[in-house]
Design an enzyme around this catalytic site. Structure first.
Site, PDB file in Angstrom:
ATOM      1  N   CYS A  73       0.693  -1.261   0.075  1.00  0.00           N
ATOM      2  CA  CYS A  73       0.016  -0.164   0.047  1.00  0.00           C
ATOM      3  C   CYS A  73       0.920   1.190  -0.110  1.00  0.00           C
ATOM      4  CB  CYS A  73      -1.078   0.185   1.236  1.00  0.00           C
ATOM      5  SG  CYS A  73       0.086   0.237   2.769  1.00  0.00           S
ATOM      6  N   ALA A  76       3.148   1.695   2.859  1.00  0.00           N
ATOM      7  CA  ALA A  76       4.366   0.995   2.812  1.00  0.00           C
ATOM      8  C   ALA A  76       5.099   1.695   1.810  1.00  0.00           C
ATOM      9  CB  ALA A  76       4.226  -0.589   2.342  1.00  0.00           C
ATOM     10  N   ARG A 107      12.882  -4.414   6.208  1.00  0.00           N
ATOM     11  CA  ARG A 107      13.367  -4.251   4.968  1.00  0.00           C
ATOM     12  C   ARG A 107      14.799  -4.062   4.680  1.00  0.00           C
ATOM     13  NH1 ARG A 107      11.664  -2.812   0.143  1.00  0.00           N
ATOM     14  NH2 ARG A 107      12.977  -0.871   0.013  1.00  0.00           N
ATOM     15  N   HIS A 207       5.378   6.481  -2.724  1.00  0.00           N
ATOM     16  CA  HIS A 207       6.741   6.946  -2.936  1.00  0.00           C
ATOM     17  C   HIS A 207       6.487   8.468  -3.261  1.00  0.00           C
ATOM     18  CE1 HIS A 207       7.518   2.598  -4.555  1.00  0.00           C
ATOM     19  NE2 HIS A 207       7.853   2.864  -3.137  1.00  0.00           N
TER      20      HIS A 207
END
Lengths: 554, 459
Positions: A73, A76, A107, A207
């Site tokens: 999503c 994230a 991550r 992003h």
């Protein structure tokens, strides 16, 4: 001439001795008609025409509910991917506990706190407002304010960022005004992101939101010019498994100074100062091109696409940087470094290659890795049968030349586009128009990315937002030697008896970038495609199922 | 230092959770759903939820975790997720064809107030759910309780949707395990089997999340409680529920729905925990405890006596889920160890805290207990008052490394070691395994710290 072109267009392409169009039709046949129509546009058989023109692929469109894909999503993408690797900010997740929990250290962004004087590193911590039903009903702003205060009281960070999860947007908490108020009160930088999970169609929206936020709240806060002759930023490199360290090692050797990395091994201080660099080098185009564009418009820093995945791609990218600066001293140094580094890489490759030559791979990951890693497989003599992105856009597939043709749909329109103007004092074009023209004439590409498809062979299947069904079918039909994806796909694919290399987390290995990384990757792929384990699935009695019996008289 | 900013000074925090020892409801519901044979868990929310849950479960089990999502966009978040769920149901039955779809909600769909039964009814009316296929649901708002609550809610949904009473009781005993490993579920079943007790376990993730590698991927593995068995739970003669926070709701619902009496016990971790389970099962089923279990029990007691000197008086920090924490604490006390810092990340109620306090009442030390608490506080307690051993999930390794303390992984998640899904820590044999793990790290530490003079060959 026209006839020749006609011949070319009717020429039957094959993929691994199969007809890819037929394979596609077979896979689509399972879907309800509407779904099949939609997926067909995201499932394209590659054909590279003149000037690198490729078929149109539908990308960055809504996920089909129920199909089971790879995407995550907006939160994230924003908190997990872009801001997660910045060690010296406290990232508070505003929402119920899950989102903060799942994005806590999962991550693998390595970081070196000792590389900044204050040594701050909050990446090992998870901060959350752990929203309860009472906040859902009465609002969570008060709790958020208090949480920011408690974070400050306990940890004295130099900056705090707040990330909104789904319910925050729905109940209407104004995280930005809370952040402004707390920034004023605490005297440190406090800023928020409206990165609710439902925004956009994938991580990609996050992003973009992260890029906007950093640009608005951080970039340009510190005008100090860092020492160094060739000063660049590396963008879209997240230091998974230490990739950024390897790239930095090479830069150091070449005498190239990194002002900032977005955002592997990053510090907020470096972001604040990043507009003073003379060149932005983009690794992952999808996740970070926005910052590069904005920095160019506001401060005059040009950007180029680079790729440090693959030894030859690394060499090419270093040469490109040297060419940009145009100083013979740097050009020579880069050549010297390449000459020094390559023999070891080539020796490793030559040793491994007889065991990997001709093996077939499929790559479905991210917004650039599915492209970049084809380089490394190429070095190993492996073929990429099929590839696709989880959250790429058309330009990541077909190249930035299609940007004007991309229709902005409702889901993308909801993501803010910042209006950026030249900074009246600080805009400084790093190279003259003449020099730029001269470079371009010599084939140097600024602000450009050709995308994945022009570099893939005709007949290869390019599939956006791959589903579980398609994964299963590709595996059954092609039986590839290696599949690349992420953790959710890993064991599904391996149950089929086919190794899966995780290209998000690298299966906890790496680095794979740069020269040393390439060597690591060669050995890892050799291990995976030649492992003995895949021979063990059948027991001896399954291989020789003759009846065993005892005589009645025994 | 990994956790270099953890302040030794403890300041009360009211709004900020740091290093949580819990996660949200939906992942528990997803895990429970995987314990139904032929079931596809479905997350009704934005796709990030299922991506995170599948990732977390996969990292823990190293197994495929199939699940679907409604993939909310901003539009769905404003107008409701009905269209998404309807499409999802259609696609799932067309493409993947499970026997059951188990829908759980998320903070997103709960906040907008989607009514799952109404949407499912519409799916049925529209012909999107074929006859003979089931769609069940549980409400699992992420802003209430934790992952154990979500597990509990989905297990209760199994009762609500499936349990039926034909009026004819069977000899079977329902066994409801808490949010435990597939290996634990298998061990609990083995105990029932050696006792000769017919049973129905639900949910049952053994052979689902610890499956074999055969070269054939099965989206719906061989394990899991069958629908037929779930229906029959209403006819069982009784229910034993193991771990209150995860199983009490289902056991009680089964009692009131189908008049199946229940015993709600702690998790069978350690000697006493297993004794209670075996004893209750024996009485409920009307069987004798077989020699094999007496042998295992005796072996455990033997091990405790053999190794007691290395355990006695050792101070322990325990953090995890409420049912595990309570049962572990009881086991540690039974070994004459001293659990001095105890945190449950999930809320578990006053009665729970009282039960915990009773267990540690006589250990002769002040005990820190926080329910719900977080791992920052747990770490701060350890900084102020060090322990000899930490028991908790993988995230504890950051504390263990910084403070140089022996560490045993237990609970969820365990992202970095093999074993938990194959080797149980429940029952008598599980207790021996747990002891082996504890002794292993304690004695490795003794060896590491021994001088050339004090090194012991025989221990």
């Amino acid at each position: 001439m026209a006839e020749a072109a006609k011949d070319l267009s009717t020429e039957k392409v094959t993929l691994d001795n199969l007809d890819p169009e037929e394979v596609k039709a077979r896979i689509m046949a399972k879907y309800p008609p509407k779904v099949a129509r939609k997926r067909s546009k995201q499932f394209v058989i590659n054909k590279v025409g003149e000037d690198g023109k490729t078929p149109v692929i539908n990308a960055n469109v809504r996920t089909v509910p129920g199909l089971m894909g790879q995407r995550g999503c907006c939160y994230a993408g924003c908190k997990g991917v872009v801001l997660g690797p910045t060690r010296d900010i406290i990232n508070i997740t505003h929402g119920p506990i899950g989102c903060g929990f799942y994005s806590w250290l999962t991550r693998r962004n390595q970081t070196d706190p000792e590389s900044t004087p204050d040594g701050h590193n909050f990446m090992t911590y998870c901060f959350s407002t752990d929203m309860q039903d009472e906040e859902i009903i009465f609002g969570g702003e008060k709790k958020l304010k208090q949480a920011i205060q408690e974070a400050y009281d306990n940890f004295k960070p130099k900056a705090i960022a707040v990330f909104s999860t789904c319910p925050v947007g729905l109940i209407g908490d104004d995280v930005h005004s809370v952040c402004r108020e707390m920034k004023e009160k605490l005297g440190i930088n406090v800023f928020g992101f409206s990165c609710e999970g439902y925004k956009g169609v994938s991580q990609s929206a996050g992003h973009h939101i992260a890029n906007n936020g950093i640009f608005k709240h951080v970039v340009g806060l510190d005008d100090t010019i860092k020492e160094g002759k060739y000063r660049i930023n590396l963008l879209g490199e997240y230091n998974i498994g230490g990739d950024a360290f390897e790239i930095e090692r090479i830069f150091d050797k070449c005498g190239i100074t990194q002002v900032a990395t977005y955002s592997g091994n990053s510090s907020i201080d470096a972001f604040a100062n990043s507009h003073t660099a003379d060149l932005n080098c983009i690794m992952c185009h999808r996740s970070i091109n926005y910052v590069a564009e904005m920095m160019e418009t506001k401060f005059g820093v040009p950007w180029i696409k680079v790729n440090f995945i693959g030894a030859h791609a690394t060499a090419k990218s270093l040469r490109k940087i040297a060419q940009y600066f145009g100083e013979q001293e740097l050009i020579d140094k880069v050549e010297e470094v390449i000459a020094e580094e390559l023999p070891e890489v080539e020796a490793a490759c030559a040793e491994v290659r007889p065991r990997t030559e001709g093996k077939r791979a499929m790559l479905f990951v991210g917004g650039s890795r599915a492209h970049h890693y084809q380089e490394l497989f190429g070095e190993l003599g492996m073929k990429t049968l099929s590839a696709g992105y989880e959250f790429g856009h058309r330009d990541d597939y077909e190249g930035r030349k299609v940007l004007p043709d991309i229709k902005v749909d409702a889901d993308s329109r909801n993501i803010e586009e910042l209006t950026i103007e030249k900074d009246p004092e600080r805009f400084n074009p790093r190279i003259s128009e003449e020099r730029k023209a001269e470079l371009e004439k010599a084939g140097f590409a600024f602000n450009d990315y050709d995308g994945m498809m022009p570099e893939m062979p005709d007949g290869a299947m390019v599939i956006d937002d791959l589903s579980q069904w398609e994964t299963d079918q590709l595996i059954k039909i092609f039986k590839p030697d290696l599949f690349c994806a992420g953790i959710k796909e890993k064991y599904t694919v391996q149950k089929h008896g086919i190794p899966l290399k995780q290209l998000h987390s690298y299966d906890y290995g790496g680095p794979y970038a740069g020269f040393k990384g390439a060597i690591n990757f060669y050995h890892e792929i050799d291990r995976m495609v030649n492992s003995r384990v895949w021979e063990y699935m059948k027991a001896p009695w399954d291989k020789n199922p003759e009846l065993a019996a005892t005589y009645a008289c025994d | 230092m990994l956790l270099r900013h953890t302040p030794t000074e403890i300041k009360e925090r009211k709004a900020l959770t740091v290093n949580p020892a819990k996660t949200c409801q939906p992942i528990g519901a997803m895990y429970a759903s995987l314990g139904i044979h032929g079931c596809l868990p479905h997350s009704h929310g934005s796709q990030g939820c299922y991506a995170y849950h599948r990732s977390a479960l996969t990292r823990h089990f190293k197994e495929p975790v199939a699940a679907a999502t409604s993939a909310f966009t901003e539009g769905a978040s404003v107008f409701g997720g009905q269209a998404n769920l309807l499409q999802s149901i259609d696609n799932i039955f067309t493409v993947y064809n499970p026997d059951v779809i188990a829908v759980h909600t998320t903070c997103l769909s709960e906040t907008i107030g989607d009514d799952i039964p109404q949407i499912v009814a519409k799916a049925r009316a529209d012909g999107k759910a074929p006859a003979g296929k089931y769609i069940i649901h549980a409400n699992t708002p992420s802003y209430v309780g934790s992952h154990v609550t979500g597990y509990s809610n989905m297990v209760k949904a199994m009762v609500d949707y499936f349990s039926t009473s034909t009026g004819a009781k069977t000899k079977a005993v329902n066994l409801i395990p808490g949010f435990v490993e597939p290996s634990d579920m298998a061990e609990i079943q083995r105990i029932a089997e050696v006792m000769g007790v017919p049973y129905i376990m639900f949910p049952d993730t053994s052979k689902v999340l610890n499956g074999p590698l055969t070269g054939k991927y099965k989206m719906f593995p061989d394990g899991g409680t069958t629908i037929e068995d779930l229906h029959m739970t209403g006819d069982s003669k009784g229910t034993i529920a193991l771990g209150r926070t995860c199983t009490m709701a289902a056991a009680r619902a089964l009692d009131s729905k189908c008049k199946v009496p229940c015993e709600i016990l702690d998790l069978p971790i350690g000697l006493q925990g297993t004794d209670e389970f075996v004893d209750k099962l024996r009485l409920m089923a009307g069987v004798n405890v077989p020699d094999v279990l007496n042998l295992e029990r005796g072996q455990l007691v033997d091990c405790i006596s053999d190794w007691h000197q290395y355990l006695y008086g050792k101070r322990v920090g325990v953090v995890g889920d409420p049912d595990q924490v309570l049962a572990l604490t009881r086991f540690l006390v039974s070994l004459d160890m001293k659990p001095v810092h105890i945190v449950s990340g999930s809320p578990a109620g006053k009665k729970y805290v009282k039960a915990l306090e009773e267990v540690v009442a006589d250990i002769g030390e002040e005990v820190n207990i926080k329910v719900p608490g977080d791992m920052l506080l747990f770490h701060q307690w350890i900084k102020n008052d060090p322990v000899d051993l930490i028991i908790g999930n993988t995230y504890c390794k950051y504390i263990a490394k910084d403070e140089d303390i022996p560490f045993v992984r237990h609970g969820f998640p365990i992202y970095d070691r093999m074993g938990h899904s194959y080797f149980s820590t429940m029952g008598y044999r599980g207790a021996m395994r747990l002891m082996e793990q504890i002794l292993g790290v304690l004695m490795d530490r003794q060896d590491r710290d021994a001088t050339d003079i004090t090194m012991e060959l025989v221990m």
